[in-house]
Design a protein around this motif. Structure first.
Motif, short mmCIF file in Angstrom:
data_model
loop_
_atom_site.label_atom_id
_atom_site.label_comp_id
_atom_site.label_asym_id
_atom_site.label_seq_id
_atom_site.Cartn_x
_atom_site.Cartn_y
_atom_site.Cartn_z
N THR A 82 -57.55 -48.40 -66.33
CA THR A 82 -59.18 -47.98 -66.44
C THR A 82 -59.25 -47.93 -68.31
O THR A 82 -60.21 -48.44 -68.56
CB THR A 82 -59.15 -46.38 -66.19
N GLY A 83 -58.36 -47.58 -68.69
CA GLY A 83 -58.24 -46.99 -70.45
C GLY A 83 -58.95 -48.00 -71.23
O GLY A 83 -59.95 -48.32 -71.39
N PRO A 84 -58.35 -49.15 -70.91
CA PRO A 84 -57.91 -50.72 -71.31
C PRO A 84 -59.44 -51.53 -71.67
O PRO A 84 -59.89 -51.58 -71.65
CB PRO A 84 -57.00 -51.16 -71.33
N SER A 103 -58.65 -55.16 -67.45
CA SER A 103 -58.66 -53.70 -66.30
C SER A 103 -57.14 -53.87 -65.40
O SER A 103 -56.69 -53.16 -64.67
CB SER A 103 -59.34 -53.81 -65.36
N TYR A 105 -53.99 -53.48 -68.06
CA TYR A 105 -53.08 -51.45 -68.51
C TYR A 105 -54.01 -50.53 -67.43
O TYR A 105 -53.63 -49.32 -68.03
CB TYR A 105 -53.90 -52.01 -69.79
N VAL A 135 -61.81 -49.89 -69.79
CA VAL A 135 -63.67 -49.19 -70.48
C VAL A 135 -63.69 -50.03 -71.58
O VAL A 135 -64.41 -50.05 -72.38
CB VAL A 135 -63.39 -48.33 -70.19
N LEU A 136 -62.83 -49.82 -72.53
CA LEU A 136 -62.37 -50.62 -73.76
C LEU A 136 -63.09 -51.74 -73.99
O LEU A 136 -63.67 -51.99 -75.11
CB LEU A 136 -60.92 -50.18 -75.03
N GLY A 165 -59.76 -50.77 -62.93
CA GLY A 165 -58.25 -50.15 -63.47
C GLY A 165 -57.68 -48.85 -62.42
O GLY A 165 -57.04 -48.69 -63.09
N GLU A 166 -58.71 -48.24 -62.00
CA GLU A 166 -58.33 -47.14 -61.33
C GLU A 166 -56.97 -47.88 -60.24
O GLU A 166 -55.95 -47.58 -59.80
CB GLU A 166 -58.73 -46.67 -60.61
N ARG A 224 -49.22 -49.70 -77.45
CA ARG A 224 -50.26 -49.59 -77.86
C ARG A 224 -51.18 -50.77 -79.22
O ARG A 224 -51.67 -51.57 -79.21
CB ARG A 224 -50.50 -48.41 -78.58
#
Length: 322
Positions: free
Chosen positions: A65-67, A60, A63, A69-70, A114-115, A17
């Protein structure tokens, strides 16, 4: 195996992280500085494709989907903050579409890529896990093969250097016909040690109302000269083999030996002797080994009746010499 494989999971997670946050901060700081230097802080409104695509695509792909989207959220905030188009010059809906098109595409691309990245990394992790399991199994198989090879070599050496060969057994059996009682008993003792696979034994012969030691093994010392009456009564009631692997036989064998083989007479069925094995591995008292021990009765019992051959010279009466 690297050092990270031994690190705790929480430490690896926080390190990942921190690395992600540092990469994201550096990427957007560089883009903001570039935007201020080249366009004067317009959010790259007139640059196609917009450079804010780079951190969204990179995070994307790296890392998930999460990173991604951020990164899309940060890029959208920077885009909406720095774009200063005059809404009066165009239709209001067209202006909203112009402002929301880039953020919408960033979020969609971040979600899709990301997916795909998550699916790819998950499959990669599963393949790595299978690889580790395969490597561990290969190491175990290699170790087992090495153990079997070593055991095979030891058995070959043991067979090559085994003293109790067929010739030795024939020589021992030949000495049973010796006229010397001591040689006969020594030959019988060697046969018993060869058949029982232990040198620590005592063969008892029933004489009168007691069973007295007749032949002892080469390493047997300090064993009792006579067997308890309880053991002989048990052997008389239950012909066969008594051994400590059977719970009901442990009490009568306590302090005597590991196994006792009753030697009954073939004609009358009366027990004429008993072979006691004082030392024997516990795990060898299986069905196969018990059957092998039972075969000793067939040839040892007749030998108990053999007495020492006393050779007498023929006596001739003195005759008269003509």
């Amino acid at each position: 195996m690297t050092h990270d494989d031994h690190a705790p999971k929480w430490r690896t997670r926080w390190r990942r992280r921190a690395c992600l946050a540092a990469e994201m901060a550096i990427a957007f700081a560089a883009l903001i500085a570039l935007d201020l230097w080249l366009t004067g802080g317009t959010g790259f409104a007139r640059v196609q494709p917009n450079p804010y695509w780079l951190p969204v695509l990179t995070l994307s792909l790296a890392y998930g989907t999460g990173p991604g989207v951020l990164a899309a959220a940060i890029a959208s905030a920077l885009w909406l903050t720095h774009v200063h188009d005059d809404p009066g010059e165009r239709d209001y809906l067209d202006h909203l579409f112009h402002l929301s098109l880039q953020p919408l595409m960033w979020f969609v691309v971040a979600g899709v890529i990301g997916e795909v990245t998550i699916a790819r990394t998950g499959r990669h992790d599963r393949l790595e896990k299978r690889g580790r399991v395969a490597t561990r199994n290969l190491a175990r198989l290699t170790e087992a093969f090495a153990t079997l090879s070593q055991t095979n070599r030891q058995l070959q050496v043991q067979i090559a250097t085994e003293a109790h060969t067929v010739g030795h057994a024939i020589d021992t059996a030949t000495r049973l016909c010796s006229q010397d009682p001591t040689a006969r008993r020594a030959a019988i003792g060697e046969l018993i040690a060869l058949a029982a696979r232990t040198p620590d034994f005592t063969c008892y012969r029933v004489t009168g109302n007691e069973a007295r030691a007749w032949i002892r093994g080469p390493v047997t010392a300090g064993r009792r000269d006579t067997l308890p009456a309880a053991l002989m009564e048990r052997a008389q009631r239950q012909p066969g083999i008594l051994h400590v692997a059977r719970r009901s036989d442990r009490q009568v064998l306590d302090g005597i030996g590991v196994a006792a083989i009753a030697l009954p007479d073939r004609k009358t069925g009366e027990v004429v002797g008993c072979l006691v094995l004082h030392a024997l591995p516990f795990d060898t008292l299986n069905a196969s080994r018990t059957a092998e021990l039972a075969e000793i009765v067939t040839w040892l019992t007749p030998l108990l009746a053999d007495r020492a051959h006393v050779t007498q010279r023929p006596v001739r009466s003195a005759g008269l010499v003509a």
